[in-house]
Design a protein around this motif. Structure first.
Motif, mmCIF file in Angstrom:
data_model
loop_
_atom_site.group_PDB
_atom_site.id
_atom_site.type_symbol
_atom_site.label_atom_id
_atom_site.label_comp_id
_atom_site.label_asym_id
_atom_site.label_seq_id
_atom_site.Cartn_x
_atom_site.Cartn_y
_atom_site.Cartn_z
ATOM 1 N N PRO A 184 10.992 13.734 2.804
ATOM 2 C CA PRO A 184 9.965 12.689 2.811
ATOM 3 C C PRO A 184 8.811 13.033 1.881
ATOM 4 O O PRO A 184 8.340 14.172 1.848
ATOM 5 C CB PRO A 184 9.522 12.641 4.272
ATOM 6 N N THR A 185 8.383 12.000 1.122
ATOM 7 C CA THR A 185 7.277 12.199 0.179
ATOM 8 C C THR A 185 6.093 11.288 0.454
ATOM 9 O O THR A 185 5.011 11.494 -0.097
ATOM 10 C CB THR A 185 7.760 11.944 -1.257
ATOM 11 N N GLY A 186 6.265 10.267 1.260
ATOM 12 C CA GLY A 186 5.155 9.362 1.526
ATOM 13 C C GLY A 186 5.603 8.113 2.267
ATOM 14 O O GLY A 186 6.705 8.056 2.824
ATOM 15 N N GLN A 219 -0.645 10.422 4.318
ATOM 16 C CA GLN A 219 -1.210 9.077 4.445
ATOM 17 C C GLN A 219 -2.484 8.900 3.613
ATOM 18 O O GLN A 219 -3.357 8.108 3.951
ATOM 19 C CB GLN A 219 -1.477 8.723 5.920
ATOM 20 N N ILE A 220 -2.536 9.615 2.483
ATOM 21 C CA ILE A 220 -3.619 9.428 1.531
ATOM 22 C C ILE A 220 -3.198 8.321 0.565
ATOM 23 O O ILE A 220 -2.133 8.383 -0.052
ATOM 24 C CB ILE A 220 -3.926 10.724 0.754
ATOM 25 N N ILE A 245 -5.487 6.277 4.952
ATOM 26 C CA ILE A 245 -5.336 4.861 5.301
ATOM 27 C C ILE A 245 -5.899 4.554 6.682
ATOM 28 O O ILE A 245 -6.391 3.453 6.938
ATOM 29 C CB ILE A 245 -3.850 4.439 5.206
ATOM 30 N N ALA A 246 -5.868 5.534 7.592
ATOM 31 C CA ALA A 246 -6.403 5.317 8.939
ATOM 32 C C ALA A 246 -7.915 5.121 8.917
ATOM 33 O O ALA A 246 -8.475 4.442 9.786
ATOM 34 C CB ALA A 246 -6.034 6.487 9.839
ATOM 35 N N ILE A 290 0.855 -1.186 0.000
ATOM 36 C CA ILE A 290 0.000 0.000 0.000
ATOM 37 C C ILE A 290 0.888 1.233 0.000
ATOM 38 O O ILE A 290 1.790 1.347 0.841
ATOM 39 C CB ILE A 290 -0.935 0.016 1.230
ATOM 40 N N GLY A 291 0.651 2.134 -0.927
ATOM 41 C CA GLY A 291 1.411 3.378 -0.990
ATOM 42 C C GLY A 291 0.547 4.559 -0.609
ATOM 43 O O GLY A 291 -0.644 4.626 -0.952
#
Length: 718
Positions: A366-368, A285-286, A310-311, A279-280
């Motif tokens: 950081p990108t994801g 965290q979209i 994702i949450a 999962i990316g």
């Protein structure tokens, strides 16, 4: 910089030392490594799917059996998985052979962990490649609608009027060479897949009077034979009145982008076939990537979750951390590996092993995130079953009545059960790690050590109880005692472990001694009884014989001889049974010759007996032999009494034969024969009646056959 940890790698390497070195390096690099020695074992692990792997490091030379390329081919036929080949070979033909199977990498052994790690990470950078592709695609779309790198202009007849330097380089035609030529002579394009000619965009523009673009997979073939994957567009050149005066063709070399796109497509296909959910998300965290395994495990389709937080989709509860602690760990260390419980779409829960990795761009910002999730529900169930099985095994060992002791290759005790504590008088905790010699009398230690060493060399897995011969133990109080033992051996990680099961036979030995004494006494008593019975029967036989000889009345004398003969048959059978090796049976080859001789010898008349008894040894029980002995006595007595009155050389013939389960006794003499009026159903005498009754008792058949000689034929089922 992308940080990847916890990925599962299957290392296929037949060199144990090299495999250990590579395994340690990879595990230090954050990977989970499983090692097998042969291609066959690798195929078995992958096809059984007991342990999902993210990547396979495959040695090309695997000794006997399948080599690395053959193993890789069979695995890829079953499952799509990245395979990086390891080899000490650098020959082009070997490298080329691996490329025909899979193109995930070829690493020369001893190139260093940096090279190996870089090759592995190439298979795990799909997300970064996707991000890069999106950026390049936007740039490519802008270029495709602008003037671009290569420009060729034609008149309204499709003849070239201008070629710029980039177009000159790509087509191989200079401006001077191409000037005035038809566009198809200079701009030669085909479909990369079909290799068929593609309609020139200039011609299309002239027909449609509109802007056109090339279809995908178009290749430009230059004058010198070089090929370029291109993207182009054709636009009409119009005058002030709007009339088309020619065409401007704009194109650029997108070979590199095309190759990247193909590679990304392959990697995307690979991730859609892995067993772990991938999962990316972006930095908020979209969700922006959701593979097939994620759909299967969590029951959400990709189209349902893309763009959601994702949450909101997966409610997570980590075993020992809060969600915030997990994110902080990822930001500090770059990754987090742990276990969590996640709720699926239908409300059910999954036990998941999570590898959460922080993704950075080229500037280390950081990108994801990438979530790699593995469903370990079945593994936890199996682990619980293993623990329960271990507990049951421990209970069985501890409840065993025999002492159970296990030792390692240095003969140090590693298991000492409760029965062993009672037998030797030591506590288990005091004996673990101690030498086995402390439980063996000093006089037996050297012999016992040699036996253990020899047993290890034989490779035999077990020896039965009592197969070790006389063994003695030594209690804590110094007392020696006899032991009956069995031994087994297993190999664990190359080390031999031995387990002995011991039984204290002190009481049994005492009992056996008493039994042997009683048996000896019984044997003496039986000998005495036999002696007395034999003497009594012999006395009866002697008295009857003497009484017969003293009689002047021939009929009385014959009756007494008959009675003596019956007793004699019993004496012979009794004697044979006494000396027989079996409990209650005698060989007919041993019994019949003796009884015939003994019965004939009773009578004064000399009779010749001819015996024809089969050579195959046959034993019959005493009950049948006793009846046959009496029958034979009656037949011989009857012959002597009635058949030989006028015969100078009397002769009796006894033939015994066998046909499968039937035993046949054929009795005859050279006397006057039995009258036609006499049969077993109609006889005035007691002898034939007795023969008939005994035959019925044995469930046999008896008949009189009157040929050249009268024969009595008796058949029995044996």
């Amino acid at each position: 910089m992308t940080i990847i940890s916890g990925k599962s790698i299957l290392l296929v390497e037949d060199e144990a030392i090299l495999a250990l070195y590579e395994k340690n390096q990879l595990e230090q690099g954050g990977y989970q490594v499983t090692h097998v020695y042969t291609g066959e074992n690798a195929i078995q692990l992958v096809t059984r799917q007991l342990h999902p792997f993210d990547l396979i490091l495959m040695d090309i030379d695997l000794g006997k059996g399948l080599d690395g390329t053959e193993t890789a081919t069979q695995i890829l036929n079953f499952k799509e998985i990245p395979i990086v080949f390891l080899s000490s070979h650098t020959e082009r033909e070997i490298v080329k052979k691996t490329e025909s199977i899979t193109s995930y990498g070829y690493v020369v052994k001893n190139s260093g962990f940096t090279v190996l790690d870089a090759s592995i990470k190439m298979a795990f950078k799909l997300f970064e490649a996707n991000e890069l592709t999106k950026s390049k695609k936007e740039h490519l779309e802008t270029v495709l609608h602008s003037i671009g790198d290569g420009v060729i202009a034609t008149d309204k007849a499709g003849k070239i009027i201008q070629i710029n330097p980039v177009a000159e380089k790509m087509t191989g035609w200079s401006h001077e060479e191409g000037l005035g030529l038809q566009i198809n002579e200079v701009f030669h394009i085909i479909n990369v897949k079909t290799r068929q000619k593609v309609e020139n965009p200039v011609e299309i523009v002239l027909k449609t009077n509109s802007v056109v673009a090339l279809a995908n997979h178009t290749v430009l073939i230059a004058k010198n034979g070089l090929e370029y994957q291109i993207a182009d567009s054709g636009s009409p050149i119009k005058d002030l009145n709007g009339d088309t005066k020619g065409v401007v063709l704009v194109f650029r070399d997108i070979t590199a982008e095309y190759n990247v796109q193909s590679k990304i497509a392959k990697q995307a296909n690979m991730l859609d076939n892995v067993l772990d959910a991938v999962i990316g998300t972006d930095f908020n965290q979209i969700i922006n990537y959701w593979n097939k395994a994620a759909e299967k495990i969590f029951l959400w389709k990709a189209k349902e979750v893309i763009g959601k937080n994702i949450a909101e989709v997966l409610k997570s509860k980590y075993s020992h951390h809060s969600n915030q602690e997990v994110i902080e760990t990822v930001h500090q260390k770059g990754s987090f590996i742990g276990e969590a419980t996640l709720e699926a779409k239908d409300g059910s829960f999954r036990n998941i092993e999570i590898n959460l990795v922080l993704l950075n761009d080229e500037t280390e910002l950081p990108t994801g995130y990438i979530f790699v999730a593995r469903d370990i529900s079945e593994r936890l169930i199996a682990l619980k079953q293993i623990k329960e099985s271990e507990a049951k095994l421990t209970q069985i060992i501890e409840s065993a009545m025999d002492a159970i002791i296990s030792i390692d290759s240095s003969k140090r005790i590693i298991l000492f059960n409760g029965a062993a504590e009672k037998m030797f008088g030591y506590e288990s905790n005091d004996m673990i790690g101690k030498s086995l010699d402390s439980l063996i009398p000093e006089s037996f230690r050297n012999q016992h050590d040699k036996h253990i060493d020899h047993f290890a060399e034989t490779g035999v897995s077990r020896r039965a109880m009592g197969a070790l011969g006389e063994v003695r133990g030594l209690r804590s109080n110094g007392m020696e005692f006899p032991i009956e033992a069995s031994i087994s051996q297993i190999s664990v990680n190359g080390e031999s472990l031995f387990t002995v099961i011991l039984r204290d036979v002190t009481v049994r030995n005492i009992s056996e001694t008493k039994i042997q004494k009683l048996l000896h006494e019984k044997e003496n008593i039986l000998k005495e009884i036999h002696h007395r019975v034999k003497n009594n029967m012999s006395s009866l036989f002697t008295l009857l014989t003497l009484q017969a000889k003293s009689q002047e009345d021939q009929s009385v004398q014959t009756i007494l001889y008959e009675a003596a003969g019956r007793i004699k048959s019993m004496i012979v059978l009794y004697e044979k049974l006494y000396h027989s090796e079996t409990d209650n049976s005698v060989l007919i080859q041993d019994y019949f010759p003796s009884i015939c001789t003994e019965i004939v010898s009773i009578f004064p008349k000399k009779v010749d007996i001819k015996l024809d008894i089969l050579h195959e040894p046959i034993e019959l029980n005493a009950k049948i032999l006793s009846s046959l002995g009496i029958i034979l006595n009656e037949l011989i007595t009857n012959s002597i009494k009635h058949a030989f009155s006028d015969i100078s050389k009397p002769e009796i013939i006894l033939k015994i034969s066998r046909d499968r389960n039937y035993l046949s006794l054929e009795y005859s003499d050279n006397g006057i024969g039995i009258p036609e009026s006499i049969s077993f159903e109609n006889t005035p005498g007691f002898g034939l009646q007795l023969i008939g009754m005994l035959t019925d008792q044995m469930e046999g058949k008896v008949k009189i056959q009157r040929d050249e000689r009268t024969k009595i034929i008796l058949e029995l089922v044996i």
